[in-house]
Design a protein around this motif. Structure first.
Motif, short mmCIF file in Angstrom:
data_model
loop_
_atom_site.label_atom_id
_atom_site.label_comp_id
_atom_site.label_asym_id
_atom_site.label_seq_id
_atom_site.Cartn_x
_atom_site.Cartn_y
_atom_site.Cartn_z
N LYS A 48 0.84 -1.20 0.00
CA LYS A 48 0.00 0.00 0.00
C LYS A 48 0.88 1.26 0.00
CE LYS A 48 -1.81 1.32 3.83
NZ LYS A 48 -2.64 1.41 5.06
N ASN A 49 1.89 1.30 0.85
CA ASN A 49 2.77 2.46 0.94
C ASN A 49 3.57 2.67 -0.34
OD1 ASN A 49 1.93 3.03 3.57
ND2 ASN A 49 3.50 1.68 4.47
N SER A 50 3.92 1.58 -1.00
CA SER A 50 4.66 1.68 -2.24
C SER A 50 3.85 2.41 -3.31
CB SER A 50 5.04 0.28 -2.74
OG SER A 50 5.63 0.33 -4.01
N TYR A 51 2.57 2.10 -3.39
CA TYR A 51 1.70 2.78 -4.36
C TYR A 51 1.51 4.24 -3.99
CZ TYR A 51 0.39 -1.31 -7.13
OH TYR A 51 0.41 -2.38 -7.99
N LEU A 52 1.37 4.50 -2.69
CA LEU A 52 1.16 5.88 -2.25
C LEU A 52 2.37 6.75 -2.55
CD1 LEU A 52 -0.65 5.26 1.18
CD2 LEU A 52 -1.66 6.04 -0.99
N LYS A 53 3.56 6.20 -2.38
CA LYS A 53 4.79 6.95 -2.67
C LYS A 53 4.87 7.32 -4.14
CE LYS A 53 7.70 5.16 1.08
NZ LYS A 53 8.88 4.32 1.41
N ARG A 54 4.39 6.42 -4.97
CA ARG A 54 4.42 6.67 -6.41
C ARG A 54 3.20 7.46 -6.88
NH1 ARG A 54 4.93 0.93 -8.91
NH2 ARG A 54 3.98 0.29 -6.93
N GLU A 55 2.38 7.85 -5.89
CA GLU A 55 1.15 8.61 -6.16
C GLU A 55 0.26 7.88 -7.15
OE1 GLU A 55 2.27 12.52 -7.36
OE2 GLU A 55 2.91 13.11 -5.34
N LYS A 56 0.18 6.59 -6.96
CA LYS A 56 -0.71 5.77 -7.78
C LYS A 56 -1.77 5.13 -6.90
CE LYS A 56 2.52 4.49 -11.47
NZ LYS A 56 3.13 3.35 -12.22
N SER A 57 -2.92 4.89 -7.50
CA SER A 57 -3.99 4.26 -6.75
C SER A 57 -3.68 2.78 -6.54
CB SER A 57 -5.32 4.39 -7.50
OG SER A 57 -5.66 5.75 -7.66
N PRO A 58 -3.77 2.30 -5.31
CA PRO A 58 -3.51 0.88 -5.06
C PRO A 58 -4.54 0.01 -5.77
CG PRO A 58 -3.59 2.15 -3.01
CD PRO A 58 -4.12 3.03 -4.09
N PRO A 59 -4.18 -1.22 -6.12
CA PRO A 59 -5.15 -2.13 -6.74
C PRO A 59 -6.27 -2.48 -5.78
CG PRO A 59 -3.13 -3.29 -6.18
CD PRO A 59 -2.87 -1.83 -5.96
N PHE A 60 -7.33 -3.05 -6.33
CA PHE A 60 -8.51 -3.38 -5.52
C PHE A 60 -8.15 -4.24 -4.32
CE2 PHE A 60 -11.80 -6.49 -4.46
CZ PHE A 60 -12.84 -5.65 -4.09
N ALA A 61 -7.22 -5.19 -4.50
CA ALA A 61 -6.86 -6.11 -3.42
C ALA A 61 -6.34 -5.36 -2.20
CB ALA A 61 -5.82 -7.12 -3.90
N ILE A 62 -5.55 -4.30 -2.42
CA ILE A 62 -5.00 -3.53 -1.31
C ILE A 62 -6.10 -2.72 -0.64
CG2 ILE A 62 -3.29 -1.82 -0.64
CD1 ILE A 62 -2.15 -4.51 -1.59
N ASP A 63 -6.98 -2.12 -1.46
CA ASP A 63 -8.12 -1.38 -0.90
C ASP A 63 -9.01 -2.30 -0.09
OD1 ASP A 63 -7.43 1.10 -1.81
OD2 ASP A 63 -8.54 0.91 -3.70
N TYR A 64 -9.18 -3.52 -0.59
CA TYR A 64 -10.03 -4.46 0.13
C TYR A 64 -9.39 -4.87 1.46
CZ TYR A 64 -13.18 -8.33 1.12
OH TYR A 64 -14.09 -9.16 1.72
N TYR A 65 -8.06 -4.96 1.46
CA TYR A 65 -7.36 -5.33 2.70
C TYR A 65 -7.63 -4.30 3.80
CZ TYR A 65 -3.68 -5.75 6.13
OH TYR A 65 -3.01 -5.83 7.32
N LYS A 66 -7.75 -3.03 3.41
CA LYS A 66 -8.01 -1.98 4.40
C LYS A 66 -9.27 -2.29 5.22
CE LYS A 66 -5.95 1.79 1.71
NZ LYS A 66 -6.23 3.07 1.01
N LYS A 67 -10.25 -2.90 4.55
CA LYS A 67 -11.49 -3.23 5.25
C LYS A 67 -11.30 -4.36 6.25
CE LYS A 67 -14.16 -1.96 1.12
NZ LYS A 67 -15.11 -2.43 0.09
N LEU A 68 -10.22 -5.12 6.06
CA LEU A 68 -9.99 -6.28 6.93
C LEU A 68 -8.94 -6.00 8.01
CD1 LEU A 68 -9.87 -9.18 4.29
CD2 LEU A 68 -11.86 -8.20 5.43
N GLU A 69 -8.35 -4.81 7.97
CA GLU A 69 -7.24 -4.53 8.88
C GLU A 69 -7.60 -4.79 10.34
OE1 GLU A 69 -4.33 -1.13 7.16
OE2 GLU A 69 -6.40 -0.49 7.55
N ASN A 70 -8.82 -4.43 10.70
CA ASN A 70 -9.25 -4.59 12.10
C ASN A 70 -9.98 -5.90 12.35
OD1 ASN A 70 -8.22 -2.01 12.75
ND2 ASN A 70 -10.09 -1.06 11.93
N LYS A 71 -10.02 -6.76 11.34
CA LYS A 71 -10.70 -8.05 11.49
C LYS A 71 -9.65 -9.14 11.66
CE LYS A 71 -14.78 -6.69 8.81
NZ LYS A 71 -15.67 -7.00 7.67
N SER A 72 -8.96 -9.10 12.78
CA SER A 72 -7.87 -10.05 13.01
C SER A 72 -8.36 -11.48 13.02
CB SER A 72 -7.17 -9.73 14.33
OG SER A 72 -8.09 -9.75 15.41
#
Length: 323
Positions: A48-72
């Motif tokens: 995720k940070n790699s895409y942000l540094k390049r100012e590119k939108s992360p792929p769907f998989a990374i965006d989807y992971y954000k929804k699971l971050e707190n679902k340990s």
């Protein structure tokens, strides 16, 4: 579901085999049994940070992971599922970069596993860690082949029927538009009867099917005790058809239902022949002749081609006996 699936495969004259193949990806970041939860979380964070540094939108998989971050708990379930696949030898290793999970849907153990594991498989797919590689079929005269290499009719019938079986519920209204598309005439003639058989049980007795079609094969396959025909004309007129068309010839359906007479329409020729026979009789019954002529007039015979040998005969009959 498995019984219905077997009937669908049998209808298409295929072997009793249907395999779902999933290809795993990101082996070094998830599927290696040595990886722990923290390493997997770090992979997603770093990506995720790699895409942000390049100012590119992360792929769907990374965006989807954000929804699971707190679902340990869910992440732990996915890791546990990964480990169970290793222990049960469910991963097929063809090479370092090509590892698969295969479910044979006619194998009772596989179908039970697939039903239990489907939600986890779907989560892994959304996370970009798994991909449905293909659906494989098998013919009696050929080796295994992928669904995408099947005929258009096989693809259409298999996918629509499986989708229908998976989604239908009691009291459903199912609307099917022109199912004859891409279907061989032999399949068209058996299509409606197959649906009757597939859902011929008390669970789905409350369901209704509405089928829009231009196929005379489907019309002749409609049992009048199980359904009815409603004609929709170009001018917006709705015309219920009272006849039971089950087993009718193509010529009869084309004329009486679709109102399409043709030069080769034997049914039209037979009807006109019956009238000519009445005309030739001594003491002819003019009222009966007039009735039969007017009955045929309602079937749009004015659209007969001028080159049709029946056209001139029909014109004379109209002239003398028409209403």
């Amino acid at each position: 579901f498995q019984i219905a699936l077997e009937e669908i495969i049998k209808f298409l004259n295929l072997n009793k085999s249907l395999k779902l193949t999933f290809r795993i990806s990101q082996f070094s970041n998830f599927w290696d049994q040595k990886l722990n939860r923290e390493q997997i979380i770090k992979y997603f964070e770093d990506t995720k940070n790699s895409y942000l540094k390049r100012e590119k939108s992360p792929p769907f998989a990374i965006d989807y992971y954000k929804k699971l971050e707190n679902k340990s708990k869910l992440i732990d379930e996915l890791i546990g599922f990964r480990n169970s696949l290793h222990k049960r030898n469910r991963l097929i290793w063809q090479s370092y970069t090509n590892r698969k999970i295969v479910y044979e849907l006619f194998n009772e153990e596989d179908i039970n596993s697939f039903q239990e594991e489907y939600n986890l498989l779907e989560e892994l797919r959304k996370l970009g860690l798994l991909k449905l590689e293909g659906i494989n079929l098998s013919k009696k005269s050929e080796n295994e082949f992928e669904l995408e290499n099947a005929s258009a009719g096989e693809q259409y019938f298999l996918t629509t029927m499986i989708g229908l079986v998976a989604s239908i519920r009691p009291n459903s209204l199912i609307i099917i538009d022109e199912p004859e598309t891409s279907l061989h005439p032999n399949w068209q003639m058996r299509y409606l009867e197959f649906i009757y058989q597939l859902f011929d049980n008390t669970v789905f007795s409350s369901c209704h099917f509405v089928v829009a079609t231009h196929s005379h094969f489907l019309i002749s396959d409609l049992d009048g005790k199980k359904g009815s025909i409603i004609g929709l004309k170009a001018n917006g007129e709705i015309k219920p058809v009272k006849n039971n068309t089950y087993g009718w010839s193509a010529e009869q359906v084309l004329l009486d239902i679709f109102e399409v007479p043709t030069t080769r329409n034997r049914y039209v020729a037979d009807r006109i022949g019956d009238i000519l026979e009445l005309v030739s009789q001594k003491g002819q019954n003019r009222d009966l002749i007039r009735q039969k002529v007017n009955d045929l007039t309602e079937l749009n015979l004015k659209n007969l081609s001028k080159d049709d040998p029946l056209s001139s005969i029909w014109s004379k009959l109209i002239e003398k006996y028409g209403a």
